[in-house]
Write a protein that holds these residues in place. Structure first.
Motif, PDB file in Angstrom:
ATOM      1  N   CYS A 296       0.833  -1.213   0.000  1.00 19.16           N
ATOM      2  CA  CYS A 296       0.000   0.000   0.000  1.00 19.16           C
ATOM      3  C   CYS A 296       0.862   1.257   0.000  1.00 19.16           C
ATOM      4  O   CYS A 296       0.584   2.224  -0.728  1.00 19.16           O
ATOM      5  CB  CYS A 296      -0.925   0.000   1.217  1.00 19.16           C
ATOM      6  N   ALA A 309      -6.343  -0.251  -3.163  1.00 17.35           N
ATOM      7  CA  ALA A 309      -7.242  -0.761  -2.122  1.00 17.35           C
ATOM      8  C   ALA A 309      -6.908  -2.221  -1.908  1.00 17.35           C
ATOM      9  O   ALA A 309      -6.920  -3.009  -2.854  1.00 17.35           O
ATOM     10  CB  ALA A 309      -8.692  -0.598  -2.557  1.00 17.35           C
ATOM     11  N   GLY A 311      -7.154  -5.851   0.475  1.00 20.56           N
ATOM     12  CA  GLY A 311      -7.799  -6.687   1.475  1.00 20.56           C
ATOM     13  C   GLY A 311      -7.015  -7.966   1.688  1.00 20.56           C
ATOM     14  O   GLY A 311      -6.443  -8.517   0.745  1.00 20.56           O
ATOM     15  N   GLN A 336     -11.132  -6.170   0.617  1.00 19.21           N
ATOM     16  CA  GLN A 336     -10.657  -5.188  -0.359  1.00 19.21           C
ATOM     17  C   GLN A 336     -11.737  -4.174  -0.690  1.00 19.21           C
ATOM     18  O   GLN A 336     -11.466  -2.968  -0.798  1.00 19.21           O
ATOM     19  CB  GLN A 336     -10.184  -5.921  -1.612  1.00 19.21           C
ATOM     20  N   ALA A 339     -11.879  -1.725   2.069  1.00 14.63           N
ATOM     21  CA  ALA A 339     -10.757  -0.787   1.977  1.00 14.63           C
ATOM     22  C   ALA A 339     -11.033   0.272   0.918  1.00 14.63           C
ATOM     23  O   ALA A 339     -10.732   1.464   1.099  1.00 14.63           O
ATOM     24  CB  ALA A 339      -9.473  -1.556   1.666  1.00 14.63           C
ATOM     25  N   ALA A 344      -9.101   3.468   2.408  1.00 12.20           N
ATOM     26  CA  ALA A 344      -8.052   3.119   3.366  1.00 12.20           C
ATOM     27  C   ALA A 344      -6.683   3.154   2.702  1.00 12.20           C
ATOM     28  O   ALA A 344      -6.512   2.711   1.571  1.00 12.20           O
ATOM     29  CB  ALA A 344      -8.321   1.729   3.940  1.00 12.20           C
ATOM     30  N   VAL A 348      -7.040  -3.742   4.766  1.00 12.41           N
ATOM     31  CA  VAL A 348      -8.090  -4.199   5.670  1.00 12.41           C
ATOM     32  C   VAL A 348      -7.960  -5.714   5.780  1.00 12.41           C
ATOM     33  O   VAL A 348      -7.852  -6.408   4.764  1.00 12.41           O
ATOM     34  CB  VAL A 348      -9.487  -3.815   5.146  1.00 12.41           C
TER      35      VAL A 348
END
Length: 382
Positions: A296, A309, A311, A336, A339, A344, A348
């Motif tokens: 990320c 994004a 997950g 995902q 997120a 985010a 997540v």
């Protein structure tokens, strides 16, 4: 050996290589088939690595001497110890000559041998208790690829000119088998590779995830899946063109591969469009989350795009029983989507917010706005 017996041996060698799954099995089948055909006790197949100036052993079969292994990691010999590799395998037949086999014995060159060469190979025969060997060059696409080596023990009948001629025929069969095995390997590689990024594709994930979940159910091995969407790809395609969008996908693919390298044996893949994943089998869930967090951060630093994004779902977390690849993917997929909805900047993780985690509750429902690529991927899972 009668002609009928030798013909049967050639057919058996060709059939053995044709039935092999992958290059290693093809190498073993080649060496074992030649060893039987020539009545040897030991055989080896080696490749000439020109750029390194060495002959590297791929496989040893039969009666192995001390220090010999079936698939050795580092058994290689400098070409300068074997002048015939450059002189005979290349110079002699490059102008139209035939790459014929030759015979050597523990006492020096034999009938059908190479006069003037009493070198390291003769010493190796003596050291390993072998009486004679026949060496046949293997030629692919008009170039020396390597050699086939078959030996008999001390005290056994010494190879002769007739054996050398037959070894030349066997080497040609081996060359054809190796070429076929290499073509099949390339076809398999292309079938499981995304053409744009060079990462694994959805088909590869399907197969690996099924195997991983089976291992989890059988042995309890930890299986973790990171599913991510690259944000901003549509904007880049619409405003700067698909060529620039493709460069963004390639750059993110490199970032994904780099972060996947933090997890031993992880598979980095592009599922399709802007959708990617990491599949890790064995590493602890915390290590996977750490790699996803790094992903990320690095995605957010890319010049193009708008981050990712991400997950994560792992069988090591409290997500309930995972009995199918479909369930694990849905858990990571729902994480995902959460997120993405929350914008985010970190991954997540399914199951880490407690038993009422909405990610787990949503795991068995297809998220709204699901893309065609993801629907197709989901449909392929059991």
């Amino acid at each position: 050996m009668g002609e009928d017996i030798r013909l049967a041996a050639v057919v058996a060698l060709a059939q053995g290589m044709a039935a092999a799954h992958g290059s290693r099995e093809a190498w073993r089948a080649a060496a074992a088939g030649a060893c039987r055909a020539l009545g040897g006790s030991f055989a080896a197949l080696s490749v000439w690595e020109r750029e390194l100036g060495r002959l590297r052993v791929l496989v040893n079969v039969g009666e192995l001497a001390a220090g010999e292994e079936e698939f050795p990691d580092g058994e290689a010999y400098p070409v300068h110890q074997f002048p015939e590799i450059t002189e005979f395998l290349h110079e002699r037949w490059a102008g139209g000559g035939e790459p014929n086999a030759w015979v050597e014995t523990a006492e020096g060159p034999a009938a059908g041998g190479r006069p003037g060469y009493v070198h390291q190979r003769v010493a190796a025969l003596r050291r390993r208790g072998r009486g004679s060997c026949v060496v046949a060059p293997i030629v692919l696409n008009g170039r020396a690829w390597g050699e086939l080596y078959v030996a008999r023990p001390a005290g056994a009948p010494v190879f002769g000119r007739e054996d050398a001629d037959f070894a030349t025929v066997l080497a040609a069969v081996v060359a054809a088998g190796i070429a076929q095995a290499e073509r099949l390997e390339e076809a398999r590689r292309l079938a499981f590779t995304d053409a744009l990024t060079g990462l694994a594709n959805r088909r590869a994930v399907d197969a690996r995830l099924d195997e991983a979940v089976d291992r989890h159910k059988r042995d309890g091995v930890v299986v973790s899946l990171v599913v991510c969407d690259l944000n901003g790809l549509k904007r880049v395609n619409d405003t700067r063109g698909h060529a620039v969008g493709d460069r963004l996908l390639e750059r993110f693919g490199s970032v994904l591969s780099l972060c996947g390298a933090m997890l031993p044996g992880a598979l980095a893949a592009r599922l399709g469009g802007d959708e990617f994943c990491l599949l890790a089998v064995g590493p602890p869930a915390d290590d996977v989350v750490k790699a996803a967090d790094e992903l990320c951060w690095r995605a957010g630093e890319l010049e193009l795009g708008e981050g990712v994004a991400c997950g994560v779902a792992s069988t090591a977390d409290p997500i309930g029983p995972v009995r199918s690849a479909r369930r694990l993917f849905r858990l990571a997929d729902a994480a995902q989507y959460r997120a993405k909805a929350e914008r985010a900047v970190k991954p997540v993780v399914a199951g880490r917010a407690g038993p009422d985690d909405p990610v787990v509750r949503l795991a068995d429902a297809a998220p709204s706005g699901e893309t065609a690529e993801r629907r197709q991927f989901r449909g392929r899972l059991p």
